[in-house]
Design an enzyme around this catalytic site. Structure first.
Site, PDB file in Angstrom:
ATOM      1  N   TRP A 133      -2.774 -10.635   5.583  1.00 31.54           N
ATOM      2  CA  TRP A 133      -1.698  -9.929   4.883  1.00 31.54           C
ATOM      3  C   TRP A 133      -1.984  -8.436   4.870  1.00 31.54           C
ATOM      4  O   TRP A 133      -3.059  -8.000   5.281  1.00 31.54           O
ATOM      5  CB  TRP A 133      -1.497 -10.479   3.459  1.00 31.54           C
ATOM      6  CG  TRP A 133      -0.125 -10.151   2.947  1.00 31.54           C
ATOM      7  CD1 TRP A 133       0.202  -9.195   2.027  1.00 31.54           C
ATOM      8  CD2 TRP A 133       1.124 -10.719   3.374  1.00 31.54           C
ATOM      9  NE1 TRP A 133       1.575  -9.146   1.849  1.00 31.54           N
ATOM     10  CE2 TRP A 133       2.149 -10.068   2.664  1.00 31.54           C
ATOM     11  CE3 TRP A 133       1.466 -11.719   4.295  1.00 31.54           C
ATOM     12  CZ2 TRP A 133       3.505 -10.380   2.839  1.00 31.54           C
ATOM     13  CZ3 TRP A 133       2.812 -12.023   4.461  1.00 31.54           C
ATOM     14  CH2 TRP A 133       3.818 -11.360   3.746  1.00 31.54           C
ATOM     15  N   ASP A 183       2.610   0.488   0.927  1.00 33.70           N
ATOM     16  CA  ASP A 183       3.554   0.786  -0.153  1.00 33.70           C
ATOM     17  C   ASP A 183       4.165  -0.495  -0.728  1.00 33.70           C
ATOM     18  O   ASP A 183       3.709  -1.600  -0.418  1.00 33.70           O
ATOM     19  CB  ASP A 183       4.629   1.768   0.340  1.00 33.70           C
ATOM     20  CG  ASP A 183       5.523   1.173   1.422  1.00 33.70           C
ATOM     21  OD1 ASP A 183       5.374  -0.034   1.768  1.00 33.70           O
ATOM     22  OD2 ASP A 183       6.389   1.903   1.941  1.00 33.70           O
ATOM     23  N   GLU A 186       4.835  -2.902   1.871  1.00 33.20           N
ATOM     24  CA  GLU A 186       3.699  -3.328   2.678  1.00 33.20           C
ATOM     25  C   GLU A 186       3.727  -2.626   4.033  1.00 33.20           C
ATOM     26  O   GLU A 186       3.486  -3.226   5.078  1.00 33.20           O
ATOM     27  CB  GLU A 186       3.711  -4.855   2.809  1.00 33.20           C
ATOM     28  CG  GLU A 186       4.378  -5.484   1.600  1.00 33.20           C
ATOM     29  CD  GLU A 186       3.845  -6.802   1.120  1.00 33.20           C
ATOM     30  OE1 GLU A 186       4.303  -7.799   1.630  1.00 33.20           O
ATOM     31  OE2 GLU A 186       2.989  -6.830   0.227  1.00 33.20           O
ATOM     32  N   GLU A 342      16.332 -12.381  -1.444  1.00 33.70           N
ATOM     33  CA  GLU A 342      15.630 -11.088  -1.413  1.00 33.70           C
ATOM     34  C   GLU A 342      16.578  -9.986  -0.944  1.00 33.70           C
ATOM     35  O   GLU A 342      16.679  -8.927  -1.548  1.00 33.70           O
ATOM     36  CB  GLU A 342      14.450 -11.213  -0.450  1.00 33.70           C
ATOM     37  CG  GLU A 342      13.615  -9.973  -0.260  1.00 33.70           C
ATOM     38  CD  GLU A 342      12.496 -10.212   0.743  1.00 33.70           C
ATOM     39  OE1 GLU A 342      12.792 -10.435   1.951  1.00 33.70           O
ATOM     40  OE2 GLU A 342      11.324 -10.200   0.335  1.00 33.70           O
TER      41      GLU A 342
HETATM   42  C1  BGC Z   1       8.129  -7.148   0.153  1.00 34.82           C
HETATM   43  C2  BGC Z   1       7.218  -6.934  -1.043  1.00 34.82           C
HETATM   44  C3  BGC Z   1       7.158  -8.170  -1.893  1.00 34.82           C
HETATM   45  C4  BGC Z   1       6.848  -9.402  -1.069  1.00 34.82           C
HETATM   46  C5  BGC Z   1       6.948 -10.671  -1.876  1.00 34.82           C
HETATM   47  C6  BGC Z   1       7.697  -8.397   0.888  1.00 34.82           C
HETATM   48  O1  BGC Z   1       8.545  -8.616   1.960  1.00 34.82           O
HETATM   49  O2  BGC Z   1       8.067  -6.031   1.007  1.00 34.82           O
HETATM   50  O3  BGC Z   1       7.688  -5.867  -1.837  1.00 34.82           O
HETATM   51  O4  BGC Z   1       6.179  -7.975  -2.885  1.00 34.82           O
HETATM   52  O5  BGC Z   1       7.739  -9.491   0.002  1.00 34.82           O
HETATM   53  O6  BGC Z   1       8.212 -10.794  -2.453  1.00 34.82           O
END
Ligand code: BGC
Length: 394
Positions: A133, A183, A186, A342
């Site tokens: 990760w 950030d 990620e 999301e």
């Molecule tokens: C996002 C993160 C988030 C993670 C889990 C990623 O795709 O960029 O901000 O913490 O998913 O939801």
């Protein structure tokens, strides 16, 4: 820049003429959100980011979980949110030895290797995962500190129960806050991101104000708070608004968290208005908010949690009608069973990149518990949660 932001006031929507039937539907989605979050909560307290999504299944993030707990706490479920905080504090306390080792390396004037740092996400048992990760990220540790202090204050609890975990987060952040890291999304580990600094600042200031730290930690915390404020002021502002990272003029929707909830910039500061305006102008399309202009993840759609974050900021500024537009937009993205994804593909910034992510990870993460948590936050700020907190949580 200001002291800890006051709790946003509940706003009166009557003047906006919200039809009763729609008000009920918005309230029902809050009930569903609470049910979905708590239904997926691990018995040990962790909130899974998205229970069945290929790349997230089995993992809990402090960033997602802390915001989710804030929504659940506002909903009135102190039991569920408290169990999340117990899990987070336990998980951090178990990293005491790891953090002491990192501090020893730093004391010798060396920077620890990224692989040695605390993880971005944890298994529900609080361990590192076995999958690769984008470690290392510091914002989640600050967000958790902010959330646990806010939780304790809202529900009249002392912080002693979580002290060992709080101390680990404080020691880690005061030592390593200034290192470049991935950030919120990620990405871009080579930069220092203003929203990351804002989350650290917000967490450290919350904990300092809660009077839970010994004098040595309190001094270190106060210094870092001042250093972050000065650094962002000097290098994280362009054209009057906050910037995605130090030294660019681009924005990112996560930046509005520097105003509400993290209070790195006070809402009276012109930088706050300019940041919210820049994010709204560049990234909000009809109530749905993009992460940043170059976003290619699933084609760069609109994120529900960012719509709520912007709405929260607007509500606190008294822009109730605009905030309500965001809540309605989020509600319109719910699936037939009330699940919130999301992101959604109604408006894509880079449509040509969508398929490659569908091929790699499958359909967009749904439900995303962070989306539900942020819905609860905005519904609460707008006074749209049904009934009284004690009744809701039953
Ligand atoms: C996002 C993160 C988030 C993670 C889990 C990623 O795709 O960029 O901000 O913490 O998913 O939801």
């Amino acid at each position: 820049m200001s002291s800890l932001h006051p709790d946003p006031t509940t706003l009166d929507l009557n003047a906006l003429g919200l039809p009763a039937a729609e008000r009920d539907r918005l309230a029902e989605l809050a009930v569903a959100s609470h049910r979905i979050i708590t239904g997926h909560q691990d018995p040990g307290g962790a909130y899974p980011a998205s229970p069945d999504f290929s790349a997230y299944a089995g993992y809990a993030w402090l960033r997602d979980g802390a915001f989710t707990a804030e929504g659940v706490s506002r909903y009135g479920d102190a039991d569920s949110a408290g169990r999340f905080h117990d899990w987070a504090a336990r998980t951090l306390a178990s990293r005491r030895g790891q953090v002491d080792g990192l501090l020893a390396v730093a004391a010798e004037g060396r920077t620890p290797a990224r692989a040695e740092m605390l993880p971005t996400r944890f298994t529900f048992a609080g361990e590192d995962g076995t999958d690769e990760w984008w470690d290392f990220q510091t914002d989640g540790y600050g967000t958790w500190l902010w959330a646990v202090v806010t939780f304790a204050r809202r529900h009249g609890r002392g912080l002693d129960r979580w002290r060992a975990g709080i101390e680990v987060a404080v020691d880690y952040l005061t030592a390593f806050w200034s290192l470049p890291c991935y950030d919120w999304w990620e990405e871009h580990a080579e930069h220092r991101h203003v929203s990351t600094l804002a989350a650290i600042h917000g967490g450290l200031r919350a904990v300092l104000g809660a009077d839970v730290l010994d004098p040595v930690r309190a001094d270190a915390t106060a210094s870092v708070i001042a250093e972050i404020r000065d650094l962002v002021r000097a290098r994280g502002v362009a054209d009057g608004h906050l910037t995605k990272w130090l030294g660019t003029d681009a924005v990112d929707a996560s930046l509005v968290s520097a105003v509400v909830p993290f209070g790195l910039v006070s809402d009276h500061d012109p930088v706050a208005a300019a940041t919210i305006h820049a994010v709204a102008a560049q990234l909000d399309v009809d109530g749905g908010v993009h992460r940043f202009a170059e976003d290619v993840f699933y084609g760069g759609g609109q994120w529900l949690l960012l719509s709520a974050l912007l709405g929260w900021n607007l509500a606190v500024r008294g822009e109730t009608a605009a905030a309500l537009t965001h809540l309605r937009w989020i509600a319109a993205q719910a699936t037939a069973t009330g699940e919130l994804p999301e992101q959604v593909p109604g408006h894509l910034l880079h449509a040509e990149h969508r398929q490659e992510w569908l091929d790699r990870w499958g359909p967009v993460a749904t439900p995303l518990l962070w989306s539900h948590g942020m819905y609860l936050v905005l519904a609460d700020v707008l006074g749209l949660l049904p009934g009284e907190p004690e009744e809701r949580a039953r």
